[in-house]
Design a protein around this motif. Structure first.
Motif, PDB file in Angstrom:
ATOM      1  N   CYS A  41     -24.321   2.537  34.137  1.00 57.35           N
ATOM      2  CA  CYS A  41     -24.291   1.085  33.435  1.00 57.35           C
ATOM      3  C   CYS A  41     -25.275   1.062  32.785  1.00 57.35           C
ATOM      4  CB  CYS A  41     -23.606  -0.325  34.836  1.00 57.35           C
ATOM      5  SG  CYS A  41     -22.088   0.576  35.355  1.00 57.35           S
ATOM      6  N   VAL A  42     -26.600   1.283  33.509  1.00 52.77           N
ATOM      7  CA  VAL A  42     -27.933   0.688  32.428  1.00 52.77           C
ATOM      8  C   VAL A  42     -28.123   1.897  31.234  1.00 52.77           C
ATOM      9  CG1 VAL A  42     -29.433   1.733  33.903  1.00 52.77           C
ATOM     10  CG2 VAL A  42     -29.945  -0.438  32.869  1.00 52.77           C
ATOM     11  N   ASP A  43     -27.482   2.872  31.715  1.00 54.28           N
ATOM     12  CA  ASP A  43     -28.566   3.914  31.272  1.00 54.28           C
ATOM     13  C   ASP A  43     -27.124   4.826  29.873  1.00 54.28           C
ATOM     14  OD1 ASP A  43     -30.590   4.612  32.000  1.00 54.28           O
ATOM     15  OD2 ASP A  43     -30.285   6.989  33.068  1.00 54.28           O
ATOM     16  N   VAL A  44     -26.238   4.319  30.250  1.00 57.37           N
ATOM     17  CA  VAL A  44     -25.274   3.464  28.847  1.00 57.37           C
ATOM     18  C   VAL A  44     -26.300   3.325  28.096  1.00 57.37           C
ATOM     19  CG1 VAL A  44     -23.621   1.846  27.979  1.00 57.37           C
ATOM     20  CG2 VAL A  44     -23.061   3.392  30.105  1.00 57.37           C
ATOM     21  N   TYR A  45     -27.392   2.295  27.479  1.00 54.84           N
ATOM     22  CA  TYR A  45     -27.727   1.448  26.696  1.00 54.84           C
ATOM     23  C   TYR A  45     -29.059   2.564  25.891  1.00 54.84           C
ATOM     24  CZ  TYR A  45     -24.931  -2.222  28.416  1.00 54.84           C
ATOM     25  OH  TYR A  45     -23.920  -2.937  28.357  1.00 54.84           O
ATOM     26  N   GLN A  46     -29.805   3.578  26.706  1.00 60.07           N
ATOM     27  CA  GLN A  46     -30.212   3.971  26.121  1.00 60.07           C
ATOM     28  C   GLN A  46     -29.502   5.002  25.710  1.00 60.07           C
ATOM     29  OE1 GLN A  46     -34.154   5.856  28.304  1.00 60.07           O
ATOM     30  NE2 GLN A  46     -33.072   6.040  30.092  1.00 60.07           N
ATOM     31  N   GLY A  47     -28.380   6.361  25.665  1.00 57.92           N
ATOM     32  CA  GLY A  47     -27.146   6.403  25.033  1.00 57.92           C
ATOM     33  C   GLY A  47     -27.221   6.108  24.161  1.00 57.92           C
ATOM     34  N   ALA A  48     -26.752   4.738  24.233  1.00 59.39           N
ATOM     35  CA  ALA A  48     -25.741   3.929  23.253  1.00 59.39           C
ATOM     36  C   ALA A  48     -26.881   3.711  21.819  1.00 59.39           C
ATOM     37  CB  ALA A  48     -25.742   2.480  23.421  1.00 59.39           C
ATOM     38  N   VAL A  49     -28.059   3.966  21.750  1.00 56.43           N
ATOM     39  CA  VAL A  49     -29.040   3.450  20.920  1.00 56.43           C
ATOM     40  C   VAL A  49     -28.569   4.804  19.723  1.00 56.43           C
ATOM     41  CG1 VAL A  49     -31.394   4.165  20.390  1.00 56.43           C
ATOM     42  CG2 VAL A  49     -30.945   2.357  21.516  1.00 56.43           C
ATOM     43  N   SER A  50     -28.543   6.529  20.246  1.00 53.12           N
ATOM     44  CA  SER A  50     -28.289   7.828  20.073  1.00 53.12           C
ATOM     45  C   SER A  50     -27.145   7.458  19.217  1.00 53.12           C
ATOM     46  CB  SER A  50     -28.305   9.074  20.677  1.00 53.12           C
ATOM     47  OG  SER A  50     -30.255   8.580  20.432  1.00 53.12           O
ATOM     48  N   ALA A  51     -25.837   7.051  20.229  1.00 50.77           N
ATOM     49  CA  ALA A  51     -24.440   6.694  19.354  1.00 50.77           C
ATOM     50  C   ALA A  51     -24.815   6.048  18.405  1.00 50.77           C
ATOM     51  CB  ALA A  51     -23.638   6.638  20.735  1.00 50.77           C
ATOM     52  N   GLY A 129     -34.821  -1.764  24.842  1.00 47.75           N
ATOM     53  CA  GLY A 129     -36.120  -0.655  25.574  1.00 47.75           C
ATOM     54  C   GLY A 129     -36.779  -0.935  26.957  1.00 47.75           C
ATOM     55  N   VAL A 130     -36.962  -2.512  26.688  1.00 44.52           N
ATOM     56  CA  VAL A 130     -37.471  -3.546  28.016  1.00 44.52           C
ATOM     57  C   VAL A 130     -36.768  -2.771  28.893  1.00 44.52           C
ATOM     58  CG1 VAL A 130     -39.447  -5.076  28.302  1.00 44.52           C
ATOM     59  CG2 VAL A 130     -39.425  -4.566  25.817  1.00 44.52           C
ATOM     60  N   GLY A 131     -35.713  -3.924  28.766  1.00 48.93           N
ATOM     61  CA  GLY A 131     -34.714  -3.671  30.096  1.00 48.93           C
ATOM     62  C   GLY A 131     -33.741  -2.609  30.699  1.00 48.93           C
ATOM     63  N   VAL A 132     -34.561  -1.630  30.025  1.00 45.54           N
ATOM     64  CA  VAL A 132     -34.351   0.153  31.030  1.00 45.54           C
ATOM     65  C   VAL A 132     -35.149   0.345  31.521  1.00 45.54           C
ATOM     66  CG1 VAL A 132     -33.904   2.028  30.772  1.00 45.54           C
ATOM     67  CG2 VAL A 132     -32.779   1.081  28.647  1.00 45.54           C
ATOM     68  N   ALA A 133     -36.559  -0.006  31.000  1.00 43.29           N
ATOM     69  CA  ALA A 133     -37.955   0.243  31.156  1.00 43.29           C
ATOM     70  C   ALA A 133     -38.397  -0.508  32.247  1.00 43.29           C
ATOM     71  CB  ALA A 133     -39.211  -0.283  30.576  1.00 43.29           C
ATOM     72  N   GLY A 164     -24.017   7.962  32.746  1.00 46.98           N
ATOM     73  CA  GLY A 164     -24.163   7.338  32.043  1.00 46.98           C
ATOM     74  C   GLY A 164     -23.959   7.196  30.323  1.00 46.98           C
ATOM     75  N   PHE A 165     -25.058   8.082  30.236  1.00 47.01           N
ATOM     76  CA  PHE A 165     -25.176   9.038  28.942  1.00 47.01           C
ATOM     77  C   PHE A 165     -24.295   9.544  27.914  1.00 47.01           C
ATOM     78  CE2 PHE A 165     -30.036   9.249  30.037  1.00 47.01           C
ATOM     79  CZ  PHE A 165     -30.885   8.717  28.759  1.00 47.01           C
ATOM     80  N   ALA A 166     -23.936   9.853  29.059  1.00 44.70           N
ATOM     81  CA  ALA A 166     -22.685  10.853  28.660  1.00 44.70           C
ATOM     82  C   ALA A 166     -21.273   9.672  27.980  1.00 44.70           C
ATOM     83  CB  ALA A 166     -22.057  12.229  29.240  1.00 44.70           C
ATOM     84  N   LEU A 167     -21.414   9.058  28.747  1.00 46.56           N
ATOM     85  CA  LEU A 167     -20.528   8.012  28.492  1.00 46.56           C
ATOM     86  C   LEU A 167     -20.579   7.178  27.263  1.00 46.56           C
ATOM     87  CD1 LEU A 167     -19.339   6.372  31.638  1.00 46.56           C
ATOM     88  CD2 LEU A 167     -17.758   8.566  30.918  1.00 46.56           C
ATOM     89  N   ALA A 168     -21.787   7.280  26.941  1.00 42.96           N
ATOM     90  CA  ALA A 168     -22.691   6.187  26.186  1.00 42.96           C
ATOM     91  C   ALA A 168     -21.611   6.709  24.648  1.00 42.96           C
ATOM     92  CB  ALA A 168     -23.914   6.280  25.361  1.00 42.96           C
ATOM     93  N   PRO A 169     -21.676   7.592  23.687  1.00 42.86           N
ATOM     94  CA  PRO A 169     -21.374   7.983  22.587  1.00 42.86           C
ATOM     95  C   PRO A 169     -19.551   8.129  22.671  1.00 42.86           C
ATOM     96  CG  PRO A 169     -21.481  10.213  23.551  1.00 42.86           C
ATOM     97  CD  PRO A 169     -22.032   8.952  24.544  1.00 42.86           C
ATOM     98  N   VAL A 170     -18.577   7.812  24.083  1.00 43.68           N
ATOM     99  CA  VAL A 170     -17.479   7.374  24.100  1.00 43.68           C
ATOM    100  C   VAL A 170     -16.765   5.740  24.133  1.00 43.68           C
ATOM    101  CG1 VAL A 170     -15.568   7.997  25.664  1.00 43.68           C
ATOM    102  CG2 VAL A 170     -16.768   9.863  25.681  1.00 43.68           C
ATOM    103  N   LEU A 171     -18.388   5.119  25.026  1.00 41.91           N
ATOM    104  CA  LEU A 171     -18.413   4.143  24.601  1.00 41.91           C
ATOM    105  C   LEU A 171     -17.952   4.111  23.377  1.00 41.91           C
ATOM    106  CD1 LEU A 171     -19.386   3.284  28.198  1.00 41.91           C
ATOM    107  CD2 LEU A 171     -17.091   3.048  27.286  1.00 41.91           C
ATOM    108  N   VAL A 172     -19.271   3.980  22.423  1.00 41.34           N
ATOM    109  CA  VAL A 172     -19.965   3.295  21.346  1.00 41.34           C
ATOM    110  C   VAL A 172     -19.250   3.562  20.495  1.00 41.34           C
ATOM    111  CG1 VAL A 172     -21.785   3.570  20.125  1.00 41.34           C
ATOM    112  CG2 VAL A 172     -22.205   3.326  22.421  1.00 41.34           C
ATOM    113  N   THR A 173     -18.389   4.997  20.211  1.00 40.51           N
ATOM    114  CA  THR A 173     -17.516   5.337  19.483  1.00 40.51           C
ATOM    115  C   THR A 173     -16.161   4.526  18.600  1.00 40.51           C
ATOM    116  OG1 THR A 173     -18.717   7.637  19.107  1.00 40.51           O
ATOM    117  CG2 THR A 173     -17.300   7.604  17.503  1.00 40.51           C
ATOM    118  N   PRO A 174     -15.672   4.333  19.628  1.00 37.47           N
ATOM    119  CA  PRO A 174     -14.053   3.765  19.102  1.00 37.47           C
ATOM    120  C   PRO A 174     -14.828   2.760  18.680  1.00 37.47           C
ATOM    121  CG  PRO A 174     -14.490   5.921  21.551  1.00 37.47           C
ATOM    122  CD  PRO A 174     -15.859   5.153  21.578  1.00 37.47           C
TER     123      PRO A 174
END
Length: 407
Positions: A41-51, A129-133, A164-174
């Motif tokens: 759940c938290v690493d979704v937000y690292q992947g979300a930036v790229s998405a 980024g601070v939250g992830v850190a 979480g990384f992998a799900l980021a584009p699946v969640l963000v893009t739609p």
């Protein structure tokens, strides 16, 4: 009267030893499962930036350099503060950081698309980024205690982040494709789920103070030289992964002639391959030592990255998957290696190997973006081929530290 004949007892079989320090039956599965999903759940937000990068480019007409600045904002401040959180967690247990940092990461990404102001967008992404850190050093310390030193259990914990990384584009893009960047507040939902799960994991005893004291008491001497070499190798890996994460969507569109879907698929494959690689790495480490697995994964990644940069058309996707697996096979192994090289400073080691050295790759993103603006995106990605080779050189003579005891 003759005594009855006694049959000889069959020789006792010694149990097969495993490279994994903890037998499967003794692993605390429930806290690790909750921590793993919370990590996702938290690493979704690292992947979300790229998405989000392709949408910033399309909706706000950001240049490559401006888009890479968003990636930098998410990673630079995170890189700086993550070791500080590691030092703090070495001095004092702070399990409350897990739910709090998850919420902060979610709020940052949720607000990133609300304002059209570029500086405010950078501020909100940096907040995420601070939250992830703040999350990673303490979560890695808690997971180490809950796993009792098991490489496989730590592999499952790391797998959560990869998922979480992998799900980021699946969640963000739609969400963003349907509602535009102003729909980003919807993306706070994973943070709400992660906050609940981390609280559940802590209630299940994942942050066991007695286990923490026992681990500290059994700590051996620190091997700072090996830790430094490992950290530099992780930096090489980080640059490759973060740069590809920031630009693979745009690059896949160019190389395949596809639209937003082609880019989202490439980003999904990049992150999903990481999940497979993490599990494979923990399995391989049970057969061979961790250093050997790390070393050869870097060798394989050289050829995989070359395929990503040089192969055109849909054949790009298998090389993206191979690159991701090669970069993530050593991921959880490098975290436990760092902890074993610095057994008296597990929080600091976690903050560096799981945080600083991973996110510092974002510092290279603006350079790649500027080079892409001046030449082409393919030319800007060419130097990435050499970095896994440098990682191999750095890990070639690393020693395998002894398995942790007393956890």
């Amino acid at each position: 009267m003759p005594s009855p004949t006694r049959l000889p007892h069959p020789p006792e079989r010694s149990p097969k030893r495993s490279a994994d320090p903890v037998a499967p039956a003794s692993r605390p599965r429930r806290p690790i499962a909750a921590l793993s999903v919370g990590h996702a759940c938290v690493d979704v937000y690292q992947g979300a930036v790229s998405a989000l990068v392709p949408f910033f480019v399309a909706e706000r007409q950001y240049s490559y350099a401006a888009a890479s600045g968003v990636v930098l904002a998410a990673s630079l401040l995170s890189s700086v503060v993550q070791p500080l959180f590691g030092v703090l967690t070495d001095r004092q247990r702070m399990p409350w950081l897990l739910p709090l940092s998850t919420a902060v990461a979610g709020v940052g990404i949720a607000l990133s698309g609300v304002s059209r102001s570029y500086p405010l967008t950078l501020v909100f992404v940096a907040l995420a980024g601070v939250g992830v850190a703040a999350y990673h050093p303490e979560s890695a310390r808690v997971a180490r205690i809950a796993s009792r030193g098991s490489h496989t259990a730590m592999g499952w914990f790391s797998l959560g982040g990869n998922v979480g990384f992998a799900l980021a584009p699946v969640l963000v893009t739609p969400v963003v494709a349907a509602g535009g960047l102003r729909a980003t507040p919807v993306l706070v939902v994973p943070a709400a789920v992660g906050t609940v799960l981390t609280l559940l994991a802590l209630r299940q005893g994942a942050s066991d103070p007695a286990g923490a004291r026992k681990a500290a008491h059994s700590a051996g001497p620190d091997d700072r030289r090996s830790f430094l070499q490992l950290t530099l190798a992780i930096v090489c890996r980080s640059i490759v992964f973060v740069v590809l994460g920031g630009f693979i969507s745009l690059y896949a569109r160019q190389r395949t002639g596809g639209g937003a879907t082609a880019g989202a698929v490439a980003l999904f494959v990049l992150y999903l391959g990481g999940a497979v690689g993490t599990l494979l790495g923990s399995r391989l480490a049970a057969r061979w030592d961790r250093v050997r697995v790390v070393r050869w994964s870097y060798v394989a990644t050289v050829f995989a990255v070359a395929g990503v940069v040089l192969v055109p058309g849909p054949a790009l996707y298998p090389f993206v998957a191979l690159t991701s697996a090669g970069l993530y096979i050593p991921f959880s192994l490098q975290v436990t290696l760092g902890q074993d090289y610095l057994p008296s400073r597990v929080g600091t080691a976690s903050g560096v190997t799981l945080g600083l050295a991973v996110s510092v790759g974002g510092v290279a993103s603006p350079l790649v973006g500027a080079l892409a603006d001046a030449t082409s995106l393919q030319a800007a990605l060419l130097p990435l081929i050499a970095l896994p080779a440098v990682g191999w050189l750095l890990t070639r003579r690393l020693p395998e530290p002894p398995a942790p005891s007393g956890i």
